[in-house]
Design a protein around this motif. Structure first.
Motif, PDB file in Angstrom:
ATOM      1  N   GLY A   1       0.879  -1.027   0.025  1.00 46.06           N
ATOM      2  CA  GLY A   1       0.102   0.019   0.030  1.00 46.06           C
ATOM      3  C   GLY A   1       0.943   1.364   0.188  1.00 46.06           C
ATOM      4  O   GLY A   1       0.370   2.277  -0.102  1.00 46.06           O
ATOM      5  N   ASN A   2       2.201   1.061   0.061  1.00 42.64           N
ATOM      6  CA  ASN A   2       2.908   2.411   0.168  1.00 42.64           C
ATOM      7  C   ASN A   2       3.137   2.903  -1.492  1.00 42.64           C
ATOM      8  O   ASN A   2       3.304   1.991  -2.281  1.00 42.64           O
ATOM      9  CB  ASN A   2       4.332   1.846   0.788  1.00 42.64           C
ATOM     10  N   SER A   3       3.495   4.206  -1.541  1.00 42.16           N
ATOM     11  CA  SER A   3       3.816   4.604  -2.631  1.00 42.16           C
ATOM     12  C   SER A   3       5.478   5.102  -2.647  1.00 42.16           C
ATOM     13  O   SER A   3       6.091   4.973  -1.704  1.00 42.16           O
ATOM     14  CB  SER A   3       2.961   6.214  -2.720  1.00 42.16           C
ATOM     15  N   PHE A   4       6.026   5.376  -3.996  1.00 45.67           N
ATOM     16  CA  PHE A   4       7.337   5.411  -4.096  1.00 45.67           C
ATOM     17  C   PHE A   4       7.594   6.603  -5.033  1.00 45.67           C
ATOM     18  O   PHE A   4       6.575   6.791  -5.901  1.00 45.67           O
ATOM     19  CB  PHE A   4       8.043   4.185  -4.586  1.00 45.67           C
ATOM     20  N   GLU A   5       8.666   7.283  -4.914  1.00 41.38           N
ATOM     21  CA  GLU A   5       9.252   8.345  -5.823  1.00 41.38           C
ATOM     22  C   GLU A   5      10.576   8.004  -6.146  1.00 41.38           C
ATOM     23  O   GLU A   5      11.491   8.116  -5.063  1.00 41.38           O
ATOM     24  CB  GLU A   5       8.766   9.731  -5.513  1.00 41.38           C
ATOM     25  N   LEU A   6      10.994   7.587  -7.473  1.00 44.06           N
ATOM     26  CA  LEU A   6      12.436   7.262  -7.600  1.00 44.06           C
ATOM     27  C   LEU A   6      12.770   8.112  -8.767  1.00 44.06           C
ATOM     28  O   LEU A   6      12.360   8.297  -9.837  1.00 44.06           O
ATOM     29  CB  LEU A   6      12.331   5.761  -7.960  1.00 44.06           C
ATOM     30  N   ARG A   7      14.263   8.434  -8.761  1.00 43.31           N
ATOM     31  CA  ARG A   7      14.983   8.582 -10.058  1.00 43.31           C
ATOM     32  C   ARG A   7      15.331   7.591 -10.795  1.00 43.31           C
ATOM     33  O   ARG A   7      15.700   6.565 -10.155  1.00 43.31           O
ATOM     34  CB  ARG A   7      16.087   9.607  -9.884  1.00 43.31           C
TER      35      ARG A   7
END
Length: 144
Positions: A102-108
């Motif tokens: 249920g977690n979100s991520f933001e990656l390069r």
């Protein structure tokens, strides 16, 4: 815009929106190789589709925001901010499954493709797996 840029733009459109396996299959050459830090090398269109589907299945809202785009001859490079939410099982190359967090991520992230005869022959994907897994809650807390 050259051939490599056109192919990478089509790939991004399919991965981020349409997700049409027939189009993806046509984008990769039969002997294409896809490399990434979280799977062993995969070969051919079916290998590439398996890898890409592992992302789109586990993170149905996954989206790449382009930060920079480059093209040199038959090579196209995109840098992104990639975002998604882990709402479905993440299936690894070996078949190991990680239940949704249920977690979100933001990656390069970064894609580099090499094109021959209008099809991808090499696709290199770069991302920080430790950062990604940390954001998903799959890494232990740091002791410091």
């Amino acid at each position: 815009m050259g051939d490599a840029r056109d192919v990478l733009n089509r790939l991004n459109a399919e991965v981020n929106t349409a997700r049409d396996h027939a189009v993806l299959r046509d984008l990769y050459a039969p002997d294409a190789v896809l490399t990434s830090p979280n799977w062993d090398d995969v070969r051919g269109p079916d290998g590439a589709i398996a890898y890409l589907s592992s992302w789109t299945d586990a993170f149905p809202d996954v989206a790449d925001e382009p930060v920079a785009q480059y093209e040199i001859g038959n090579v196209a490079i995109n840098q992104y901010i990639t975002r998604g939410t882990h709402t479905r099982p993440l299936v690894g190359q070996s078949g190991t499954t990680v239940p949704p967090t249920g977690n979100s991520f933001e990656l390069r992230t970064c894609d580099i493709i090499v094109v021959a005869d209008g099809r991808i022959v090499q696709h290199h994907i770069y991302l920080d797996v430790a950062d990604w897994f940390g954001q998903l809650g799959l890494m232990p807390e740091s002791p410091i």
